[in-house]
Design a protein around this motif. Structure first.
Motif, PDB file in Angstrom:
ATOM      1  N   VAL A   1      -9.333  72.980  79.832  1.00  0.00           N
ATOM      2  CA  VAL A   1      -8.377  71.180  80.142  1.00  0.00           C
ATOM      3  C   VAL A   1      -8.648  70.277  80.211  1.00  0.00           C
ATOM      4  CG1 VAL A   1      -7.113  70.684  82.446  1.00  0.00           C
ATOM      5  CG2 VAL A   1      -7.890  73.115  82.264  1.00  0.00           C
ATOM      6  N   GLN A   2      -8.126  69.100  79.714  1.00  0.00           N
ATOM      7  CA  GLN A   2      -7.929  67.786  79.358  1.00  0.00           C
ATOM      8  C   GLN A   2      -6.682  66.974  80.008  1.00  0.00           C
ATOM      9  OE1 GLN A   2      -8.705  67.187  75.137  1.00  0.00           O
ATOM     10  NE2 GLN A   2     -10.777  67.696  74.905  1.00  0.00           N
ATOM     11  N   LEU A   3      -6.917  65.704  80.617  1.00  0.00           N
ATOM     12  CA  LEU A   3      -6.759  64.822  81.652  1.00  0.00           C
ATOM     13  C   LEU A   3      -6.469  63.654  79.818  1.00  0.00           C
ATOM     14  CD1 LEU A   3      -6.450  64.694  84.572  1.00  0.00           C
ATOM     15  CD2 LEU A   3      -5.028  66.891  83.541  1.00  0.00           C
ATOM     16  N   GLN A   4      -5.219  63.046  79.702  1.00  0.00           N
ATOM     17  CA  GLN A   4      -5.019  62.195  78.581  1.00  0.00           C
ATOM     18  C   GLN A   4      -3.686  61.177  79.035  1.00  0.00           C
ATOM     19  OE1 GLN A   4      -6.933  61.777  75.673  1.00  0.00           O
ATOM     20  NE2 GLN A   4      -5.755  59.783  76.339  1.00  0.00           N
ATOM     21  N   ALA A   5      -4.708  60.107  79.882  1.00  0.00           N
ATOM     22  CA  ALA A   5      -4.377  58.563  80.586  1.00  0.00           C
ATOM     23  C   ALA A   5      -4.375  57.905  79.511  1.00  0.00           C
ATOM     24  CB  ALA A   5      -4.803  57.828  81.596  1.00  0.00           C
ATOM     25  N   SER A   6      -2.808  56.987  79.816  1.00  0.00           N
ATOM     26  CA  SER A   6      -2.530  56.373  78.566  1.00  0.00           C
ATOM     27  C   SER A   6      -1.521  54.953  79.533  1.00  0.00           C
ATOM     28  CB  SER A   6      -1.862  56.312  77.005  1.00  0.00           C
ATOM     29  OG  SER A   6      -0.533  57.511  78.081  1.00  0.00           O
ATOM     30  N   GLY A   7      -1.431  53.756  78.550  1.00  0.00           N
ATOM     31  CA  GLY A   7      -0.619  53.069  79.696  1.00  0.00           C
ATOM     32  C   GLY A   7      -0.829  51.784  80.372  1.00  0.00           C
ATOM     33  N   GLY A   8      -2.168  51.787  80.381  1.00  0.00           N
ATOM     34  CA  GLY A   8      -2.372  50.352  81.033  1.00  0.00           C
ATOM     35  C   GLY A   8      -2.611  49.574  79.889  1.00  0.00           C
ATOM     36  N   GLY A   9      -3.316  47.672  80.530  1.00  0.00           N
ATOM     37  CA  GLY A   9      -2.624  46.692  79.733  1.00  0.00           C
ATOM     38  C   GLY A   9      -3.519  45.781  80.379  1.00  0.00           C
ATOM     39  N   LEU A  10      -2.550  44.667  79.509  1.00  0.00           N
ATOM     40  CA  LEU A  10      -2.767  43.166  80.384  1.00  0.00           C
ATOM     41  C   LEU A  10      -1.329  42.276  80.530  1.00  0.00           C
ATOM     42  CD1 LEU A  10      -4.631  40.486  81.050  1.00  0.00           C
ATOM     43  CD2 LEU A  10      -4.170  40.124  78.836  1.00  0.00           C
ATOM     44  N   VAL A  11      -0.386  42.529  81.875  1.00  0.00           N
ATOM     45  CA  VAL A  11      -0.053  41.823  82.452  1.00  0.00           C
ATOM     46  C   VAL A  11       0.358  40.595  83.274  1.00  0.00           C
ATOM     47  CG1 VAL A  11       0.423  43.565  84.837  1.00  0.00           C
ATOM     48  CG2 VAL A  11       2.245  42.818  83.249  1.00  0.00           C
ATOM     49  N   GLN A  12       1.449  39.736  83.664  1.00  0.00           N
ATOM     50  CA  GLN A  12       1.247  38.750  84.328  1.00  0.00           C
ATOM     51  C   GLN A  12       1.519  39.373  85.710  1.00  0.00           C
ATOM     52  OE1 GLN A  12       2.995  35.808  82.700  1.00  0.00           O
ATOM     53  NE2 GLN A  12       1.668  34.737  81.379  1.00  0.00           N
ATOM     54  N   ALA A  13       1.267  38.513  86.593  1.00  0.00           N
ATOM     55  CA  ALA A  13       1.421  38.864  87.764  1.00  0.00           C
ATOM     56  C   ALA A  13       2.858  38.773  88.163  1.00  0.00           C
ATOM     57  CB  ALA A  13       0.742  37.729  89.329  1.00  0.00           C
ATOM     58  N   GLY A  14       3.451  39.952  88.826  1.00  0.00           N
ATOM     59  CA  GLY A  14       4.792  40.293  88.772  1.00  0.00           C
ATOM     60  C   GLY A  14       5.714  41.074  87.934  1.00  0.00           C
ATOM     61  N   GLY A  15       4.591  41.439  87.054  1.00  0.00           N
ATOM     62  CA  GLY A  15       5.103  42.270  85.894  1.00  0.00           C
ATOM     63  C   GLY A  15       4.765  43.816  86.117  1.00  0.00           C
ATOM     64  N   SER A  16       5.368  44.530  85.743  1.00  0.00           N
ATOM     65  CA  SER A  16       5.321  45.878  85.683  1.00  0.00           C
ATOM     66  C   SER A  16       4.660  46.599  84.399  1.00  0.00           C
ATOM     67  CB  SER A  16       6.880  46.209  85.465  1.00  0.00           C
ATOM     68  OG  SER A  16       7.568  46.067  86.812  1.00  0.00           O
ATOM     69  N   LEU A  17       4.515  47.850  84.267  1.00  0.00           N
ATOM     70  CA  LEU A  17       3.278  48.565  84.056  1.00  0.00           C
ATOM     71  C   LEU A  17       3.983  49.777  83.788  1.00  0.00           C
ATOM     72  CD1 LEU A  17      -0.160  47.330  83.001  1.00  0.00           C
ATOM     73  CD2 LEU A  17       1.705  47.474  81.429  1.00  0.00           C
ATOM     74  N   ARG A  18       3.726  51.206  83.303  1.00  0.00           N
ATOM     75  CA  ARG A  18       4.286  52.689  83.773  1.00  0.00           C
ATOM     76  C   ARG A  18       3.236  52.655  83.069  1.00  0.00           C
ATOM     77  NH1 ARG A  18       8.422  57.028  81.374  1.00  0.00           N
ATOM     78  NH2 ARG A  18       8.317  58.495  83.758  1.00  0.00           N
ATOM     79  N   LEU A  19       2.125  54.096  84.183  1.00  0.00           N
ATOM     80  CA  LEU A  19       1.077  54.958  83.227  1.00  0.00           C
ATOM     81  C   LEU A  19       1.510  56.568  83.631  1.00  0.00           C
ATOM     82  CD1 LEU A  19      -1.653  53.439  85.582  1.00  0.00           C
ATOM     83  CD2 LEU A  19      -0.631  52.289  83.572  1.00  0.00           C
ATOM     84  N   SER A  20       0.663  56.775  82.860  1.00  0.00           N
ATOM     85  CA  SER A  20       1.389  58.045  82.396  1.00  0.00           C
ATOM     86  C   SER A  20      -0.256  59.010  82.098  1.00  0.00           C
ATOM     87  CB  SER A  20       1.558  58.701  80.386  1.00  0.00           C
ATOM     88  OG  SER A  20       3.319  58.028  81.125  1.00  0.00           O
ATOM     89  N   CYS A  21      -0.047  60.822  82.473  1.00  0.00           N
ATOM     90  CA  CYS A  21      -1.385  60.949  82.378  1.00  0.00           C
ATOM     91  C   CYS A  21      -0.601  62.654  82.098  1.00  0.00           C
ATOM     92  CB  CYS A  21      -2.159  61.009  83.417  1.00  0.00           C
ATOM     93  SG  CYS A  21      -3.745  62.480  83.159  1.00  0.00           S
ATOM     94  N   ALA A  22      -1.325  63.005  80.890  1.00  0.00           N
ATOM     95  CA  ALA A  22      -0.800  64.491  80.154  1.00  0.00           C
ATOM     96  C   ALA A  22      -2.136  65.645  80.238  1.00  0.00           C
ATOM     97  CB  ALA A  22      -0.798  64.296  78.880  1.00  0.00           C
ATOM     98  N   ALA A  23      -1.397  66.594  81.275  1.00  0.00           N
ATOM     99  CA  ALA A  23      -2.528  67.554  81.421  1.00  0.00           C
ATOM    100  C   ALA A  23      -2.381  68.655  79.888  1.00  0.00           C
ATOM    101  CB  ALA A  23      -2.528  68.195  83.219  1.00  0.00           C
ATOM    102  N   SER A  24      -3.531  69.237  79.318  1.00  0.00           N
ATOM    103  CA  SER A  24      -3.243  70.404  78.492  1.00  0.00           C
ATOM    104  C   SER A  24      -4.813  70.966  78.487  1.00  0.00           C
ATOM    105  CB  SER A  24      -3.682  69.434  77.196  1.00  0.00           C
ATOM    106  OG  SER A  24      -4.422  68.635  76.956  1.00  0.00           O
ATOM    107  N   GLY A  25      -3.937  72.471  77.895  1.00  0.00           N
ATOM    108  CA  GLY A  25      -5.732  73.369  77.708  1.00  0.00           C
ATOM    109  C   GLY A  25      -4.960  74.408  78.642  1.00  0.00           C
ATOM    110  N   SER A  26      -5.898  75.240  78.867  1.00  0.00           N
ATOM    111  CA  SER A  26      -5.553  76.651  79.220  1.00  0.00           C
ATOM    112  C   SER A  26      -5.191  76.151  81.238  1.00  0.00           C
ATOM    113  CB  SER A  26      -6.869  77.609  80.313  1.00  0.00           C
ATOM    114  OG  SER A  26      -6.851  78.013  80.661  1.00  0.00           O
ATOM    115  N   ILE A  27      -3.484  76.109  81.849  1.00  0.00           N
ATOM    116  CA  ILE A  27      -3.389  75.218  82.848  1.00  0.00           C
ATOM    117  C   ILE A  27      -2.807  77.084  83.320  1.00  0.00           C
ATOM    118  CG2 ILE A  27      -2.258  74.274  83.695  1.00  0.00           C
ATOM    119  CD1 ILE A  27      -2.965  71.874  82.012  1.00  0.00           C
ATOM    120  N   THR A  28      -2.458  77.407  84.403  1.00  0.00           N
ATOM    121  CA  THR A  28      -2.113  77.822  85.102  1.00  0.00           C
ATOM    122  C   THR A  28      -0.831  77.687  85.875  1.00  0.00           C
ATOM    123  OG1 THR A  28      -3.430  80.142  84.705  1.00  0.00           O
ATOM    124  CG2 THR A  28      -1.403  80.322  86.199  1.00  0.00           C
ATOM    125  N   SER A  29      -1.110  76.309  87.372  1.00  0.00           N
ATOM    126  CA  SER A  29      -0.512  76.105  88.073  1.00  0.00           C
ATOM    127  C   SER A  29      -1.506  74.870  88.545  1.00  0.00           C
ATOM    128  CB  SER A  29      -0.618  77.072  89.235  1.00  0.00           C
ATOM    129  OG  SER A  29      -0.257  78.167  89.200  1.00  0.00           O
TER     130      SER A  29
END
Length: 119
Positions: A1-29
């Motif tokens: 099983v692996q988790l791949q996170a993305s979406g970080g970065g540099l932003v000014q105060a008041g701004g927005s970001l959206r993070l994602s994390c996808a799981a892959s591999g042998s996953i039943t639940s």
């Protein structure tokens, strides 16, 4: 099983970001999915969690600004971060509770994605 996170970065105060994390591999639940963060010189802390019943929980400091969601078809958890503040700066880690083979449960961590909020 692996988790791949993305979406970080540099932003000014008041701004927005959206993070994602996808799981892959042998996953039943997957049940609980969440995000943690670690600021420089501080311990890792819980930011938000979401159950497979879509119950959410937030750290008080992010309530009303951050929103956690999930796409079960994609085994992915998201963190929408609005009205960002400099104190939100840190490395954000996803954490997912997975049963690979349908019996025992294990907690897996993503590799971390850096969020930097400038004042």
């Amino acid at each position: 099983v692996q988790l791949q996170a993305s979406g970080g970065g540099l932003v000014q105060a008041g701004g927005s970001l959206r993070l994602s994390c996808a799981a892959s591999g042998s996953i039943t639940s997957i049940n609980i999915m969440g995000w943690y963060r670690q600021a420089p010189g501080k311990q890792r802390e819980l930011v938000a969690t979401i159950t497979n019943g879509i119950t959410t929980n937030y750290q008080d400091s992010v309530k009303g600004r951050f929103s956690i969601s999930r796409d079960n078809a994609k085994n992915t958890v998201y963190l929408q971060m609005n009205s960002l503040k400099p104190e939100d700066t840190g490395v954000y880690y996803c954490n997912v509770n997975i049963s690979p083979y349908g019996s025992r449960w294990y907690k897996y961590w993503g590799q971390g994605t850096l969020v930097t909020v400038s004042s």
